[in-house]
Motif scaffolding. Structure first.
Motif, PDB file in Angstrom:
ATOM      1  N   GLU A 112      14.721-118.104  89.737  1.00 34.11           N
ATOM      2  CA  GLU A 112      14.371-117.298  88.570  1.00 34.11           C
ATOM      3  C   GLU A 112      12.867-117.093  88.498  1.00 34.11           C
ATOM      4  OE1 GLU A 112      16.104-119.090  85.139  1.00 34.11           O
ATOM      5  OE2 GLU A 112      18.145-118.867  85.883  1.00 34.11           O
ATOM      6  N   SER A 113      12.087-118.079  88.932  1.00 37.73           N
ATOM      7  CA  SER A 113      10.638-117.944  88.871  1.00 37.73           C
ATOM      8  C   SER A 113      10.105-116.976  89.919  1.00 37.73           C
ATOM      9  CB  SER A 113       9.976-119.310  89.065  1.00 37.73           C
ATOM     10  OG  SER A 113      10.074-119.728  90.425  1.00 37.73           O
ATOM     11  N   HIS A 151       3.524-114.378  86.383  1.00 35.67           N
ATOM     12  CA  HIS A 151       3.487-113.058  87.011  1.00 35.67           C
ATOM     13  C   HIS A 151       3.453-113.263  88.521  1.00 35.67           C
ATOM     14  CE1 HIS A 151       2.574-108.764  87.129  1.00 35.67           C
ATOM     15  NE2 HIS A 151       1.668-109.030  88.031  1.00 35.67           N
ATOM     16  N   LEU A 152       4.431-112.719  89.229  1.00 39.78           N
ATOM     17  CA  LEU A 152       4.502-112.867  90.689  1.00 39.78           C
ATOM     18  C   LEU A 152       3.472-111.944  91.331  1.00 39.78           C
ATOM     19  CD1 LEU A 152       5.894-114.008  93.213  1.00 39.78           C
ATOM     20  CD2 LEU A 152       7.538-112.151  93.070  1.00 39.78           C
ATOM     21  N   LEU A 153       2.430-112.536  91.909  1.00 40.73           N
ATOM     22  CA  LEU A 153       1.366-111.739  92.523  1.00 40.73           C
ATOM     23  C   LEU A 153       1.682-111.387  93.968  1.00 40.73           C
ATOM     24  CD1 LEU A 153      -1.771-113.703  91.255  1.00 40.73           C
ATOM     25  CD2 LEU A 153      -0.799-111.610  90.305  1.00 40.73           C
ATOM     26  N   TYR A 154       2.339-112.304  94.696  1.00 43.00           N
ATOM     27  CA  TYR A 154       2.554-112.099  96.132  1.00 43.00           C
ATOM     28  C   TYR A 154       3.758-112.905  96.584  1.00 43.00           C
ATOM     29  CZ  TYR A 154       1.683-112.297 101.181  1.00 43.00           C
ATOM     30  OH  TYR A 154       1.814-112.204 102.539  1.00 43.00           O
ATOM     31  N   GLY A 155       4.549-112.344  97.449  1.00 45.22           N
ATOM     32  CA  GLY A 155       5.685-113.056  98.025  1.00 45.22           C
ATOM     33  C   GLY A 155       5.836-112.697  99.493  1.00 45.22           C
ATOM     34  N   LEU A 198       2.948-116.596  95.303  1.00 41.46           N
ATOM     35  CA  LEU A 198       1.791-116.912  94.472  1.00 41.46           C
ATOM     36  C   LEU A 198       2.053-116.387  93.067  1.00 41.46           C
ATOM     37  CD1 LEU A 198      -1.142-117.964  94.263  1.00 41.46           C
ATOM     38  CD2 LEU A 198      -1.905-115.653  94.879  1.00 41.46           C
ATOM     39  N   HIS A 199       1.950-117.280  92.070  1.00 44.82           N
ATOM     40  CA  HIS A 199       2.272-116.937  90.684  1.00 44.82           C
ATOM     41  C   HIS A 199       1.043-117.125  89.802  1.00 44.82           C
ATOM     42  CE1 HIS A 199       6.645-117.203  91.657  1.00 44.82           C
ATOM     43  NE2 HIS A 199       6.172-118.038  92.558  1.00 44.82           N
ATOM     44  N   LEU A 251      -3.145-120.567  88.623  1.00 47.12           N
ATOM     45  CA  LEU A 251      -2.442-119.950  89.745  1.00 47.12           C
ATOM     46  C   LEU A 251      -1.594-121.023  90.409  1.00 47.12           C
ATOM     47  CD1 LEU A 251      -5.223-117.769  91.425  1.00 47.12           C
ATOM     48  CD2 LEU A 251      -3.215-116.938  90.222  1.00 47.12           C
ATOM     49  N   THR A 252      -0.381-120.685  90.801  1.00 40.26           N
ATOM     50  CA  THR A 252       0.525-121.654  91.431  1.00 40.26           C
ATOM     51  C   THR A 252       1.016-121.090  92.753  1.00 40.26           C
ATOM     52  OG1 THR A 252       1.254-122.361  89.243  1.00 40.26           O
ATOM     53  CG2 THR A 252       2.582-123.063  91.116  1.00 40.26           C
ATOM     54  N   LEU A 253       0.917-121.915  93.795  1.00 40.33           N
ATOM     55  CA  LEU A 253       1.426-121.541  95.111  1.00 40.33           C
ATOM     56  C   LEU A 253       2.712-122.304  95.361  1.00 40.33           C
ATOM     57  CD1 LEU A 253       0.488-119.775  97.536  1.00 40.33           C
ATOM     58  CD2 LEU A 253      -0.414-121.861  98.547  1.00 40.33           C
ATOM     59  N   LYS A 254       3.795-121.595  95.707  1.00 39.46           N
ATOM     60  CA  LYS A 254       5.089-122.242  95.927  1.00 39.46           C
ATOM     61  C   LYS A 254       5.613-121.886  97.319  1.00 39.46           C
ATOM     62  CE  LYS A 254       6.495-122.119  91.051  1.00 39.46           C
ATOM     63  NZ  LYS A 254       7.594-121.793  90.117  1.00 39.46           N
ATOM     64  N   TRP A 255       6.320-122.845  97.908  1.00 41.10           N
ATOM     65  CA  TRP A 255       6.993-122.590  99.185  1.00 41.10           C
ATOM     66  C   TRP A 255       8.329-123.318  99.162  1.00 41.10           C
ATOM     67  CZ3 TRP A 255       8.853-125.780 103.045  1.00 41.10           C
ATOM     68  CH2 TRP A 255       9.245-125.142 104.228  1.00 41.10           C
ATOM     69  N   THR A 256       9.389-122.631  99.545  1.00 41.84           N
ATOM     70  CA  THR A 256      10.731-123.227  99.572  1.00 41.84           C
ATOM     71  C   THR A 256      11.422-122.838 100.878  1.00 41.84           C
ATOM     72  OG1 THR A 256      10.989-123.225  97.177  1.00 41.84           O
ATOM     73  CG2 THR A 256      12.992-123.236  98.472  1.00 41.84           C
ATOM     74  N   PRO A 257      12.060-123.805 101.563  1.00 44.67           N
ATOM     75  CA  PRO A 257      12.755-123.497 102.825  1.00 44.67           C
ATOM     76  C   PRO A 257      13.825-122.434 102.634  1.00 44.67           C
ATOM     77  CG  PRO A 257      12.649-125.868 102.439  1.00 44.67           C
ATOM     78  CD  PRO A 257      12.190-125.218 101.192  1.00 44.67           C
TER      79      PRO A 257
END
Length: 263
Positions: free
Chosen positions: A204-205, A213-217, A238-239, A245-251
């Protein structure tokens, strides 16, 4: 509004009409006399303007009764902003704005001074080319003020279904599970519940919402957790929130709901 400003730049007085206050309307009408595509837009605009006038003249509450069951009752109610730019807007929705501007550029000497933007041998064709993209879109549903989190894409809905469905109840496969967290009546462990909840929250995020706000995927970004393990592809995003700012990574395996027994 920007397109109108370009169309009005150094427009000849004769092309704009001496007595007309709406110079864009005068330009479209003049072009429509020699270019059939613009002529069709003129007809549609006149129809829309007549509908707006008829709505103004109707007493409140009478129009829906008179038009009940007719196809004209489905015509959209135009906002003041839409009426203000009705000529360019109609040409855009009909996917012909780029063709009309290209025709004007090709015949710019009839309508513009030599120093005009559309008479420029470089800027004129560039403007017509830039409008090809917007004219290729389908304007079937305009965005609302809260569209960032009320209109999830089809891909996101499928992804939510996939992640939630693996850990949810399987007694009704034809019915899509609700997105909310449900109390489990089975013997499932709390760690599984936490996994399902965190997976749902992450997916959902990925979509823009009221908090971030989703800046980059970017998909298939390789990450190597340890030196002796091979790199794992996953989704990097990148949110932006109000204060960070939050950087996320998921397999990808977690994204697809196929993690299995992997660590």
């Amino acid at each position: 509004g920007v397109v109108e400003a370009c169309l009005l730049h150094m427009l000849k007085r004769r092309a704009a009409g001496f007595l007309r206050t709406d110079k864009v309307a005068a330009l479209f009408t003049k072009v429509g006399k020699t270019y059939a595509v613009a002529g069709e837009v003129c007809k549609k605009v006149q129809e829309l303007q007549q509908q707006v006038e008829s709505r103004k003249n109707q007493p409140n509450g009478q129009e829906p009764l008179k038009r009940q069951g007719s196809t004209t009752s489905k015509t959209p109610v135009l906002t003041p902003q839409a009426i203000k730019h009705i000529w360019v807007r109609t040409a855009l929705i009909e996917k012909v704005l780029d063709k009309i501007v290209q025709y004007i550029v090709d015949n710019c000497s009839k309508y513009y001074e030599k120093e005009a933007l559309l008479a420029d041998p470089v800027c004129g064709p560039i403007l017509a080319s830039l409008l090809v993209g917007p004219c290729a879109l389908e304007y079937t549903k305009l965005k609302t003020a809260d569209h960032y989190w009320t209109d999830p894409s089809a891909d996101e809905l499928v992804q939510r279904h996939r992640i939630h469905g693996i850990h949810g109840r399987q007694d009704s496969p034809s019915k899509r599970p609700a997105l909310g967290i449900r109390k489990r009546h089975s013997s499932g462990s709390t760690s599984e519940d936490r996994f399902a909840a965190s997976a749902r929250e992450y997916v959902e995020s990925l979509h823009q919402n009221s908090r971030t706000h989703l800046l980059y995927g970017k998909n298939n970004v390789l990450v190597q957790p340890k030196d002796d393990l091979e790199a794992i592809p996953g989704y990097l995003s990148l949110h932006q929130s109000a204060d960070s700012l939050t950087l996320k990574w998921t397999p990808n395996q977690l994204m697809n709901g196929t993690l299995g027994d992997s660590e």
